[in-house]
Design a protein around this motif. Sequence first.
Motif, PDB file in Angstrom:
ATOM      1  N   LEU A 108      30.636  50.064  20.535  1.00  0.00           N
ATOM      2  CA  LEU A 108      30.711  50.683  21.857  1.00  0.00           C
ATOM      3  C   LEU A 108      29.700  50.027  22.800  1.00  0.00           C
ATOM      4  O   LEU A 108      30.007  49.686  23.943  1.00  0.00           O
ATOM      5  CB  LEU A 108      30.407  52.180  21.719  1.00  0.00           C
ATOM      6  N   ILE A 109      28.482  49.842  22.284  1.00  0.00           N
ATOM      7  CA  ILE A 109      27.422  49.237  23.110  1.00  0.00           C
ATOM      8  C   ILE A 109      27.791  47.800  23.440  1.00  0.00           C
ATOM      9  O   ILE A 109      27.641  47.345  24.566  1.00  0.00           O
ATOM     10  CB  ILE A 109      26.066  49.282  22.368  1.00  0.00           C
ATOM     11  N   LEU A 110      28.297  47.085  22.452  1.00  0.00           N
ATOM     12  CA  LEU A 110      28.509  45.647  22.636  1.00  0.00           C
ATOM     13  C   LEU A 110      29.721  45.315  23.500  1.00  0.00           C
ATOM     14  O   LEU A 110      29.712  44.308  24.206  1.00  0.00           O
ATOM     15  CB  LEU A 110      28.648  44.958  21.284  1.00  0.00           C
ATOM     16  N   PHE A 111      30.771  46.118  23.412  1.00  0.00           N
ATOM     17  CA  PHE A 111      32.000  45.732  24.110  1.00  0.00           C
ATOM     18  C   PHE A 111      32.372  46.661  25.273  1.00  0.00           C
ATOM     19  O   PHE A 111      32.707  46.180  26.356  1.00  0.00           O
ATOM     20  CB  PHE A 111      33.161  45.636  23.111  1.00  0.00           C
ATOM     21  N   ILE A 112      32.296  47.955  25.042  1.00  0.00           N
ATOM     22  CA  ILE A 112      32.742  48.871  26.102  1.00  0.00           C
ATOM     23  C   ILE A 112      31.739  48.903  27.258  1.00  0.00           C
ATOM     24  O   ILE A 112      32.125  48.905  28.426  1.00  0.00           O
ATOM     25  CB  ILE A 112      32.977  50.300  25.543  1.00  0.00           C
ATOM     26  N   MET A 113      30.433  48.894  26.927  1.00  0.00           N
ATOM     27  CA  MET A 113      29.418  48.985  27.976  1.00  0.00           C
ATOM     28  C   MET A 113      29.511  47.832  28.997  1.00  0.00           C
ATOM     29  O   MET A 113      29.635  48.096  30.198  1.00  0.00           O
ATOM     30  CB  MET A 113      28.024  49.052  27.368  1.00  0.00           C
ATOM     31  N   PRO A 114      29.489  46.549  28.553  1.00  0.00           N
ATOM     32  CA  PRO A 114      29.577  45.490  29.573  1.00  0.00           C
ATOM     33  C   PRO A 114      30.902  45.498  30.312  1.00  0.00           C
ATOM     34  O   PRO A 114      30.952  45.182  31.509  1.00  0.00           O
ATOM     35  CB  PRO A 114      29.385  44.197  28.774  1.00  0.00           C
ATOM     36  N   ALA A 115      31.997  45.891  29.614  1.00  0.00           N
ATOM     37  CA  ALA A 115      33.308  45.921  30.278  1.00  0.00           C
ATOM     38  C   ALA A 115      33.307  46.961  31.399  1.00  0.00           C
ATOM     39  O   ALA A 115      33.768  46.682  32.512  1.00  0.00           O
ATOM     40  CB  ALA A 115      34.393  46.240  29.251  1.00  0.00           C
ATOM     41  N   LEU A 116      32.772  48.130  31.106  1.00  0.00           N
ATOM     42  CA  LEU A 116      32.719  49.183  32.128  1.00  0.00           C
ATOM     43  C   LEU A 116      31.789  48.794  33.273  1.00  0.00           C
ATOM     44  O   LEU A 116      32.116  48.965  34.450  1.00  0.00           O
ATOM     45  CB  LEU A 116      32.218  50.491  31.506  1.00  0.00           C
ATOM     46  N   LEU A 117      30.624  48.258  32.896  1.00  0.00           N
ATOM     47  CA  LEU A 117      29.635  47.898  33.917  1.00  0.00           C
ATOM     48  C   LEU A 117      30.175  46.858  34.884  1.00  0.00           C
ATOM     49  O   LEU A 117      29.982  46.968  36.099  1.00  0.00           O
ATOM     50  CB  LEU A 117      28.358  47.380  33.247  1.00  0.00           C
ATOM     51  N   VAL A 118      30.857  45.856  34.348  1.00  0.00           N
ATOM     52  CA  VAL A 118      31.323  44.781  35.234  1.00  0.00           C
ATOM     53  C   VAL A 118      32.356  45.320  36.218  1.00  0.00           C
ATOM     54  O   VAL A 118      32.376  44.924  37.396  1.00  0.00           O
ATOM     55  CB  VAL A 118      31.846  43.566  34.426  1.00  0.00           C
ATOM     56  N   ILE A 119      33.198  46.243  35.775  1.00  0.00           N
ATOM     57  CA  ILE A 119      34.213  46.807  36.680  1.00  0.00           C
ATOM     58  C   ILE A 119      33.537  47.672  37.754  1.00  0.00           C
ATOM     59  O   ILE A 119      33.748  47.477  38.956  1.00  0.00           O
ATOM     60  CB  ILE A 119      35.249  47.646  35.890  1.00  0.00           C
ATOM     61  N   CYS A 174      33.167  36.686  21.885  1.00  0.00           N
ATOM     62  CA  CYS A 174      34.197  37.709  22.115  1.00  0.00           C
ATOM     63  C   CYS A 174      33.828  38.564  23.324  1.00  0.00           C
ATOM     64  O   CYS A 174      34.695  38.915  24.131  1.00  0.00           O
ATOM     65  CB  CYS A 174      34.361  38.607  20.886  1.00  0.00           C
ATOM     66  N   GLN A 175      32.537  38.893  23.461  1.00  0.00           N
ATOM     67  CA  GLN A 175      32.093  39.694  24.614  1.00  0.00           C
ATOM     68  C   GLN A 175      32.404  38.962  25.913  1.00  0.00           C
ATOM     69  O   GLN A 175      32.926  39.547  26.858  1.00  0.00           O
ATOM     70  CB  GLN A 175      30.593  39.936  24.545  1.00  0.00           C
ATOM     71  N   PHE A 176      32.047  37.667  25.962  1.00  0.00           N
ATOM     72  CA  PHE A 176      32.268  36.913  27.199  1.00  0.00           C
ATOM     73  C   PHE A 176      33.762  36.829  27.508  1.00  0.00           C
ATOM     74  O   PHE A 176      34.183  36.949  28.661  1.00  0.00           O
ATOM     75  CB  PHE A 176      31.662  35.510  27.115  1.00  0.00           C
ATOM     76  N   MET A 177      34.549  36.624  26.435  1.00  0.00           N
ATOM     77  CA  MET A 177      35.999  36.541  26.641  1.00  0.00           C
ATOM     78  C   MET A 177      36.543  37.856  27.195  1.00  0.00           C
ATOM     79  O   MET A 177      37.362  37.870  28.108  1.00  0.00           O
ATOM     80  CB  MET A 177      36.694  36.186  25.326  1.00  0.00           C
ATOM     81  N   LEU A 178      36.051  38.962  26.651  1.00  0.00           N
ATOM     82  CA  LEU A 178      36.519  40.285  27.119  1.00  0.00           C
ATOM     83  C   LEU A 178      36.182  40.477  28.602  1.00  0.00           C
ATOM     84  O   LEU A 178      37.059  40.803  29.415  1.00  0.00           O
ATOM     85  CB  LEU A 178      35.875  41.398  26.280  1.00  0.00           C
ATOM     86  N   VAL A 179      34.921  40.235  28.942  1.00  0.00           N
ATOM     87  CA  VAL A 179      34.494  40.438  30.333  1.00  0.00           C
ATOM     88  C   VAL A 179      35.194  39.424  31.251  1.00  0.00           C
ATOM     89  O   VAL A 179      35.626  39.754  32.363  1.00  0.00           O
ATOM     90  CB  VAL A 179      32.951  40.352  30.446  1.00  0.00           C
TER      91      VAL A 179
END
Lengths: 270, 430
Positions: free
Chosen positions: B23-34, B289-294
């Motif tokens: 959750l910290i690694l993937f959902i947090m940066p995705a939400l923050l960037v939006i 994977c994080q960078f790709m997601l964001v």
Amino acid sequence: MAATMITRNSTVSSRQNDGQPYAPYALEAASLVMRYNKSGAPALDNFNLQVKKGEFFGLLGPNGAGKTTAISILSDRFPADSGSVCILGDDYTRQRNRIKQKLGLVPQEIALYDNLSAHENLAFFCKLYGFSGTALQDRIQQGLAFAGLTDHAARLVHTFSGGMKRRLNLAAGLLHDPQILFLDEPTVGIDTQSRHLIHEQLTRLNHGGMTILYTTHYMEEAQELCSRIGIMDSGTIIKLGTPDELLGRSNHASLENLFLSLTGHQLRDT
Amino acid sequence: MRKILTAAAKELLLLRRDRTGLLILFIMPALLVIVITLVQENVMELTGQKKLQVLFLDMDDGALGSSVRRLLEEANIETVVLDNAQYNDAHLRKTIAAGNYQVGIVIPAGASAEFYNSAARLLQTDAPSTTLRQTAPQPISVFFDPGVMPGFRSGVKAQLSLMLRTISMGAKIENLARKFNSTLDSLGLPQEYAQLSSGELAKRLSHPILALKERQTGTGAQNMPEYNPVQQNVPAWAIFGMFFTAIPIAGTILQERKSGIWIRLASLPVSQLQLFTGKVLAYISVCLCQFMLVGFIGYFLFPHIGLPPFTVFQNLLGVLLIILCISFAACGFGILLGIVCSSYEQASAVGASFIVTAAALGGVMVPVYAMPEIMQHLSIVSPLNWGLNAFQDLLVRGYSIFAVADDLGRLVIFFLLTIIIAWKLSRSRI
């Protein structure tokens, strides 16, 4: 323990043919000194020990006597300030990896990943010993059978009872069929059934030729299992012999009485 | 190598089962960037309230340059004057392109003479009306750092244009007064006999004779996307998320230390360095994977919610190299955290505080140039700033990967330092 796992058939002469030095002792520690801080008393103070091949050696001592420090140095967890250690004719400064292939360690703590299954834990440690393919699968299955956990192989370790964890902890230290095994209080906090199973398995391993160095606080356990016992206090061995020799020489009715007479009745809070 | 891969596979397996960590690694940066990009899309366009510093090069040394400088000072804009004997406009362009200043102004040689001639020509009463069209505005060059926000850029341009119009108007009125005086004096006629009607005079006075011309800083890059909050926020929050891998890394190390696994591992024929390498390898793949997601959010989702798309394709290899260096730094920090801290709670608190502070300092939340001067100086100590700066240089300023070698070097040195310290401390922490 599975009959196929960890039987010591190798002889001194066959190991000599492998190019390893002839060593009458499985373990030799000479003049080990260890201080955790410069001003305090030494944790090990001129510690000397020789354990013969195939011996089941018990190391007893009150809290803070230096048992865990001794095992830590003997298993290369950290080096002593001075002194030397020789395991099956090799020393850590020159043949560290060769010793590690021959040495098994079962720490006092449950040294397993809680969020991995029993199978995954054994697979991980087995691979770090260099096993792969069929040999890897065989070792894992033998380990699970040894711990009596074949039916629980896929369960995560955090769902296990204390006894199941202890048995798996022991199995993880035996995956590579070591010639010498260090056990640091392996039966702490487990039920009678699991303790009985562990005793049985260790006796069988020892009868198969494995040298065992065992630390425990349970006197009756040491008396039952060990062929020779060393009682430690203040970082050094203060009494050494077979259980019969120790009791015969001292005229104490039990090993516990002898232990208390040697180490005193005062509490040892470390 | 097999042992390293074994250690890496184990790390990924543990992470897969750690829902909070995921959750910290993937959902947090995705939400923050939006969320942050949507918020900044409005705010960034409107702001730029920081006291502006303008790099000023006067190749003319005439009255025009002095007038411009005086008006800049009156508008509370600080001018940093380049010595025209030592520097030319190529140097100014390079300095601006490097992001050291956000705005640069060049007064070309001969500009004052041309400007006053133009002003005088406008008032030649005997000239035909076509003279107006022939009097081209005198260009004053202005350069912008490609990294500044559009709203900020527009604001500065508007302010500078107004200054030039004021100077022009002053010159025109001066000429007009002179002309009228001399005409009236020579003819001895009253004012109502003047040849220029008031309408014609107004028309002439409002005609621009100076124009502001924005020029490219010329990094050589083609088809660079125009700066927007997406180009700032996607890499920024991806870096933020990547640095958060430090917390699960520290968590696994602390679990190993506390449970006695490290004692077992120390007795195995595997070195601490191999185990560390396994962790680094696993978490580098997580960072990718994080960078790709964001990045995918920026590229695919943003155009659907009214934001410009994230553009990364002009130097994919360079982007990959930057991600790799940031991942190394994040992993090194995580390993050090796991060795130095004594509990997971401590590692989480220390790690999160460090990352949030370094992010704020490094320009993840507010661009560095919009910070007070002291904070701008401090920003260079933040590893997140090194990563973000490398991304900005590559994706916004259009530099090649060689131009960001200094930032990448800092990230790699940070990684090496953390690993060496962790390795030295590790034996005493078993």
